[in-house]
Design an enzyme around this catalytic site. Structure first.
Site, mmCIF file in Angstrom:
data_model
loop_
_atom_site.group_PDB
_atom_site.id
_atom_site.type_symbol
_atom_site.label_atom_id
_atom_site.label_comp_id
_atom_site.label_asym_id
_atom_site.label_seq_id
_atom_site.Cartn_x
_atom_site.Cartn_y
_atom_site.Cartn_z
ATOM 1 N N VAL A 1 0.806 -1.226 0.000
ATOM 2 C CA VAL A 1 0.000 0.000 0.000
ATOM 3 C C VAL A 1 0.835 1.271 0.000
ATOM 4 C CG1 VAL A 1 -1.985 -1.099 1.098
ATOM 5 C CG2 VAL A 1 -0.235 0.009 2.531
ATOM 6 N N LYS B 1 -2.236 7.507 13.065
ATOM 7 C CA LYS B 1 -3.681 7.309 13.185
ATOM 8 C C LYS B 1 -4.425 8.636 13.334
ATOM 9 C CE LYS B 1 -3.780 2.905 12.589
ATOM 10 N NZ LYS B 1 -4.407 2.336 11.379
ATOM 11 N N TYR C 1 2.872 5.420 15.863
ATOM 12 C CA TYR C 1 1.565 4.830 15.565
ATOM 13 C C TYR C 1 0.447 5.842 15.814
ATOM 14 C CZ TYR C 1 -2.314 1.504 15.631
ATOM 15 O OH TYR C 1 -3.491 0.836 15.371
ATOM 16 N N ASN D 1 -7.554 -0.485 5.369
ATOM 17 C CA ASN D 1 -7.388 -1.151 6.658
ATOM 18 C C ASN D 1 -5.933 -1.484 6.978
ATOM 19 O OD1 ASN D 1 -8.212 -3.076 8.980
ATOM 20 N ND2 ASN D 1 -7.124 -4.414 7.543
#
Length: 246
Positions: A63, A158, A154, A89
């Protein structure tokens, strides 16, 4: 939603070989959609497609690579005629405090979690517009609405997914493309293995519903946002966390 709520539509789900992604792929397929399973895990991805049957296709897909995105979407359109739903996802998690996270680890998570989501939306825009509109669901996290010590990179990615979702929702609305984000809490997947056991236990204890979530809980939320039942929902962030964030 009825079992045929997505009949005749095609959905591409990234990171779909296992965990939450596999649950999403199974749910959308059960709701009638043709499903493109995208992942770098070929063996697991092909096994999932084999269990789903003819309305499913596996594509090996990094991706973080724009050319790979173009190839994956082209394969979906060639096989099923159009693209109607994109679920971003795919994600990776490597814990690390600010002072301990290497640039290499930071950039790995940005490449998959943030750049991967950006490229998905960018590359899916024209196919979704050509189909007359559709739905994009970006999987963020409760780490996209609050801070978690020991997870700097992380959490950053997000939060970025959350912001990009809202921006794309405004930009894509004239083309009848809805863009929303889902924010899982503590979910029973291999990703939790990166945390200390006591941290996961504390997370469940802090969850008002007092249980760990299941991948199917997230799949149900994605299926809702993908379908016509959410036709007036865009730019929203759907927390699926048992009440952890209140």
């Amino acid at each position: 939603m009825s079992i045929q709520a997505l009949e005749g539509r095609t959905a591409l789900v990234t990171g779909a070989a296992r965990g939450i992604g596999a649950a999403i792929a199974r749910r959308l397929h059960a709701d009638g959609a043709n499903v493109v399973v995208s992942d770098v895990l070929t063996t697991e991805g092909e096994a999932l497609v084999g269990s789903l049957g003819t309305r499913a296709l596996f594509v090996h897909h990094d991706v973080g690579d724009e050319a790979a995105w173009q190839q994956a979407i082209a394969a979906a359109v060639q096989r099923f005629g159009a693209l109607h739903v994109l679920v971003n996802n795919a994600g990776i998690y490597e814990p690390g405090a600010v002072g301990e996270t290497t640039v290499e680890a930071f950039e790995r998570m940005v490449r998959v979690n943030q750049t991967g989501t950006f490229l998905g939306m960018k590359c899916a825009l024209e196919p979704l517009r050509a189909a007359g509109g559709g739905s994009i669901v970006n999987v963020s996290s409760i780490a996209g609405v609050m801070g978690f010590p020991g997870a700097c990179a992380y959490v950053g990615t997000k939060w970025a997914v959350r912001g990009m979702t809202k921006t794309a929702a405004v930009e894509f609305a004239p083309h009848h493309i809805r863009v929303n984000s889902v924010h899982p809490g503590f979910i029973d997947t291999p990703m939790l293995a990166a945390n200390p056991a006591e941290a996961n236990a504390a997370g469940v204890e802090a969850t008002p519903l007092k249980r760990i979530g299941q991948p199917d809980d997230i799949a149900a939320a994605v299926a809702y946002l993908a379908g016509d039942g959410a036709s007036f929902v865009t730019g929203t962030e759907l927390l699926v966390d048992g009440g952890y964030v209140l």
